[in-house]
Scaffold this active site. Structure first.
Site, PDB file in Angstrom:
ATOM      1  N   ASN A  81      31.770 -25.569   6.547  1.00 35.24           N
ATOM      2  CA  ASN A  81      32.938 -25.987   5.770  1.00 35.24           C
ATOM      3  C   ASN A  81      32.580 -27.355   5.190  1.00 35.24           C
ATOM      4  O   ASN A  81      32.624 -28.364   5.891  1.00 35.24           O
ATOM      5  CB  ASN A  81      34.152 -26.075   6.707  1.00 35.24           C
ATOM      6  CG  ASN A  81      35.399 -26.533   5.972  1.00 35.24           C
ATOM      7  OD1 ASN A  81      35.368 -26.807   4.773  1.00 35.24           O
ATOM      8  ND2 ASN A  81      36.493 -26.635   6.695  1.00 35.24           N
TER       9      ASN A  81
ATOM     10  N   ARG B  99      33.280 -21.461   4.200  1.00 29.78           N
ATOM     11  CA  ARG B  99      34.689 -21.530   3.835  1.00 29.78           C
ATOM     12  C   ARG B  99      34.739 -22.013   2.391  1.00 29.78           C
ATOM     13  O   ARG B  99      34.209 -23.069   2.063  1.00 29.78           O
ATOM     14  CB  ARG B  99      35.412 -22.514   4.739  1.00 29.78           C
ATOM     15  CG  ARG B  99      36.835 -22.681   4.316  1.00 29.78           C
ATOM     16  CD  ARG B  99      37.551 -23.724   5.120  1.00 29.78           C
ATOM     17  NE  ARG B  99      38.920 -23.792   4.637  1.00 29.78           N
ATOM     18  CZ  ARG B  99      39.640 -24.900   4.642  1.00 29.78           C
ATOM     19  NH1 ARG B  99      39.134 -26.026   5.091  1.00 29.78           N
ATOM     20  NH2 ARG B  99      40.863 -24.889   4.182  1.00 29.78           N
TER      21      ARG B  99
ATOM     22  N   HIS C  96      45.184 -21.563   3.377  1.00 25.31           N
ATOM     23  CA  HIS C  96      45.194 -21.293   4.822  1.00 25.31           C
ATOM     24  C   HIS C  96      45.147 -19.787   5.102  1.00 25.31           C
ATOM     25  O   HIS C  96      45.554 -19.345   6.186  1.00 25.31           O
ATOM     26  CB  HIS C  96      46.480 -21.842   5.492  1.00 25.31           C
ATOM     27  CG  HIS C  96      46.497 -23.337   5.672  1.00 25.31           C
ATOM     28  ND1 HIS C  96      47.666 -24.054   5.674  1.00 25.31           N
ATOM     29  CD2 HIS C  96      45.517 -24.222   5.874  1.00 25.31           C
ATOM     30  CE1 HIS C  96      47.402 -25.337   5.853  1.00 25.31           C
ATOM     31  NE2 HIS C  96      46.103 -25.467   5.968  1.00 25.31           N
TER      32      HIS C  96
ATOM     33  N   ARG D 229      50.920 -35.031   2.586  1.00 27.16           N
ATOM     34  CA  ARG D 229      51.418 -34.395   1.357  1.00 27.16           C
ATOM     35  C   ARG D 229      52.930 -34.225   1.430  1.00 27.16           C
ATOM     36  O   ARG D 229      53.469 -33.904   2.488  1.00 27.16           O
ATOM     37  CB  ARG D 229      50.773 -33.024   1.147  1.00 27.16           C
ATOM     38  CG  ARG D 229      49.287 -33.067   0.911  1.00 27.16           C
ATOM     39  CD  ARG D 229      48.778 -31.689   0.489  1.00 27.16           C
ATOM     40  NE  ARG D 229      47.339 -31.630   0.595  1.00 27.16           N
ATOM     41  CZ  ARG D 229      46.671 -30.807   1.394  1.00 27.16           C
ATOM     42  NH1 ARG D 229      47.312 -29.937   2.154  1.00 27.16           N
ATOM     43  NH2 ARG D 229      45.360 -30.819   1.418  1.00 27.16           N
TER      44      ARG D 229
ATOM     45  N   GLU E 123      39.575 -20.121  12.502  1.00 33.04           N
ATOM     46  CA  GLU E 123      39.079 -19.727  11.181  1.00 33.04           C
ATOM     47  C   GLU E 123      37.574 -19.480  11.205  1.00 33.04           C
ATOM     48  O   GLU E 123      37.071 -18.578  10.541  1.00 33.04           O
ATOM     49  CB  GLU E 123      39.432 -20.809  10.163  1.00 33.04           C
ATOM     50  CG  GLU E 123      40.933 -20.900   9.937  1.00 33.04           C
ATOM     51  CD  GLU E 123      41.371 -22.195   9.289  1.00 33.04           C
ATOM     52  OE1 GLU E 123      41.548 -22.216   8.073  1.00 33.04           O
ATOM     53  OE2 GLU E 123      41.523 -23.194  10.017  1.00 33.04           O
TER      54      GLU E 123
END
Ligand code: AMP
Length: 414
Positions: free
Chosen positions: A7, A99, A189, A250, A395
């Protein structure tokens, strides 16, 4: 097959090596060989490394870019110092799974990376200018290091949400903006939502078609997904990861007119406002203290700070509102799943989100909730009609498994 899962970010590289194959997948016997992260690439980088279940170690190395970092990392893993007996040279890495943040409308599932797929990921740069270029750097670095013969697979954050119907992905702006610029909801996600949906149905021994859940991924980034009959039918993140739930830094949902207003009143450019909404808002923005939920919770206990209290209240309220909205959108659900750093580890936040949801048949069992930290388990009470589970996401495991399935040409169930 030893799969290196990567990733790659702007100055970081997260990695895991997982030994898996179809037989291991079926028997749930994938083996985590090592994992870690290289941070602050570009200068004196910090490497965190954990072989198997042994303790983590940390050290530094001057690593100027992703290629150098990857080369260093693979040499380290193969060396005696690493304590990893399964990898003696780069030839012991058999495949690489990446990813990739944005797959746009092009990628509805994981893909074996060839020239065309790489071009497709490049074509999505407009949609994720901060992420896709770094993911591409990781792919190019791996190709340089391992050569063309090692298969590489891209696993997209957006792919799981391809099943979201038009009425849920279209924004009510002039339609030509969708046609010209592909302005629509994509959602993110996806690998995490897909993994917890898969674990939920394994725990309850259900089929994919019987999987009707609302998944809440609450980490530093947060998103909700409405999953009906195993498919994502709506999700809170939008064209970018900015929309939806309140996150660490965020804002999540806000009135779009605020962007212009902030720009005018504060003398900022649109991209500066964009940056403010992405990096200075959310829990950090309201509390004025930190984006870290764990710190906020201890601050609340020790000092009862009003803005910390507000930040947590807004965070939980927004999440509850999405549960309600998605229950309506999908015509009811059987379970709410909590995952991500906060969802997996904070019984207090889970309880706060589910407060006063008896009308929807959702009742948290305090003892179960308190006991289920960092592990899978039911957290709702026996008389709860809408079940609640905490399920740690993984993940990397799903990326490794997809990598194997794509290489072997096996359909990969979501
Ligand atoms: P992630 O992005 O999934 O790694 O999640 C990071 C977020 O999870 C941060 O806000 C952490 O503070 C939060 N987190 C991790 N452990 C806990 C915990 N025990 N209690 C509350 N929040 C936690």
């Amino acid at each position: 097959m030893n799969v290196l899962v990567l990733n790659s970010g702007s100055s970081s590289l997260k990695f895991q090596v997982i030994a898996t194959d179809l037989d291991r997948i079926n028997r749930h016997q994938d083996e985590r060989i090592c994992r870690g992260e290289v941070e602050r690439i570009g200068g004196e980088a910090i490497v965190t490394f954990q072989p198997g279940a042994e303790p983590r170690r940390k050290f530094t190395a001057p690593l100027r870019d992703i290629s150098v970092a990857l080369d260093y990392l693979v040499r380290y893993i193969a060396s005696d110092k690493s304590g990893v007996s399964q990898i003696r040279s780069s030839a012991d890495i058999h495949a690489v799974g990446h990813r990739v943040v944005h797959g746009g409308e092009m990628f509805s599932e994981s893909a074996l990376i060839d020239g065309k797929v790489l071009q497709g990921i490049e074509d999505c740069i407009d949609l994720a200018p901060l992420h896709n270029p770094n993911n591409i750097k990781g792919i190019v670095a791996a190709r340089e290091l391992f050569g063309k013969d090692i298969p590489q697979v891209a696993v997209f954050d957006t792919a799981f949400h391809h099943s979201v119907p038009e009425q849920a992905y279209l924004y009510a702006v002039p339609y030509h903006l969708y046609r010209r610029h592909r302005i629509r909801r994509y959602g993110f996600h996806g690998t995490s939502h897909r993994y917890v949906a898969f674990r939920y149905r394994a725990l309850r021994e259900l089929t994919r078609e019987q999987t009707n859940i609302i998944a809440l991924h609450l980490g530093n980034g947060c998103s909700a997904a409405a999953i009906r009959q195993g498919n994502s039918v709506d999700t809170s993140m939008g064209m970018t990861p900015l929309e939806g739930l309140v996150m660490g830094t965020r804002s999540g949902d806000l009135d779009p007119a605020i962007v212009n207003l902030i720009a005018t009143k504060e003398g900022m450019s649109p991209s500066e406002v964009d940056m403010l909404l992405n990096t200075q808002s959310g829990l950090l923005g309201i509390s004025g203290l930190t984006n870290d939920m764990r710190l906020l919770q201890s601050e609340l206990k020790e000092n009862a700070d009003r803005r910390v209290q507000l930040a947590i209240a807004v965070f939980c309220y927004r999440a509850r509102k999405y549960i309600g909205a998605f229950l309506a959108a999908m015509g009811g659900a059987d379970a709410v799943i909590f995952t991500g750093g906060i969802g997996e580890n904070s019984p207090e936040i889970r309880a706060r989100i589910c407060e006063d949801m008896e009308w929807a048949g959702l009742m948290i069992d305090p003892a179960r909730n308190q006991q289920t930290i960092g592990q899978e388990g039911l957290i709702s009470s026996d008389d709860s009609r809408l079940l609640a589970y905490a399920i740690p996401t993984d993940e990397e495991l799903l990326i490794a498994r997809d990598t194997v399935r794509v290489i072997l040409g096996q359909p990969h169930p979501s």
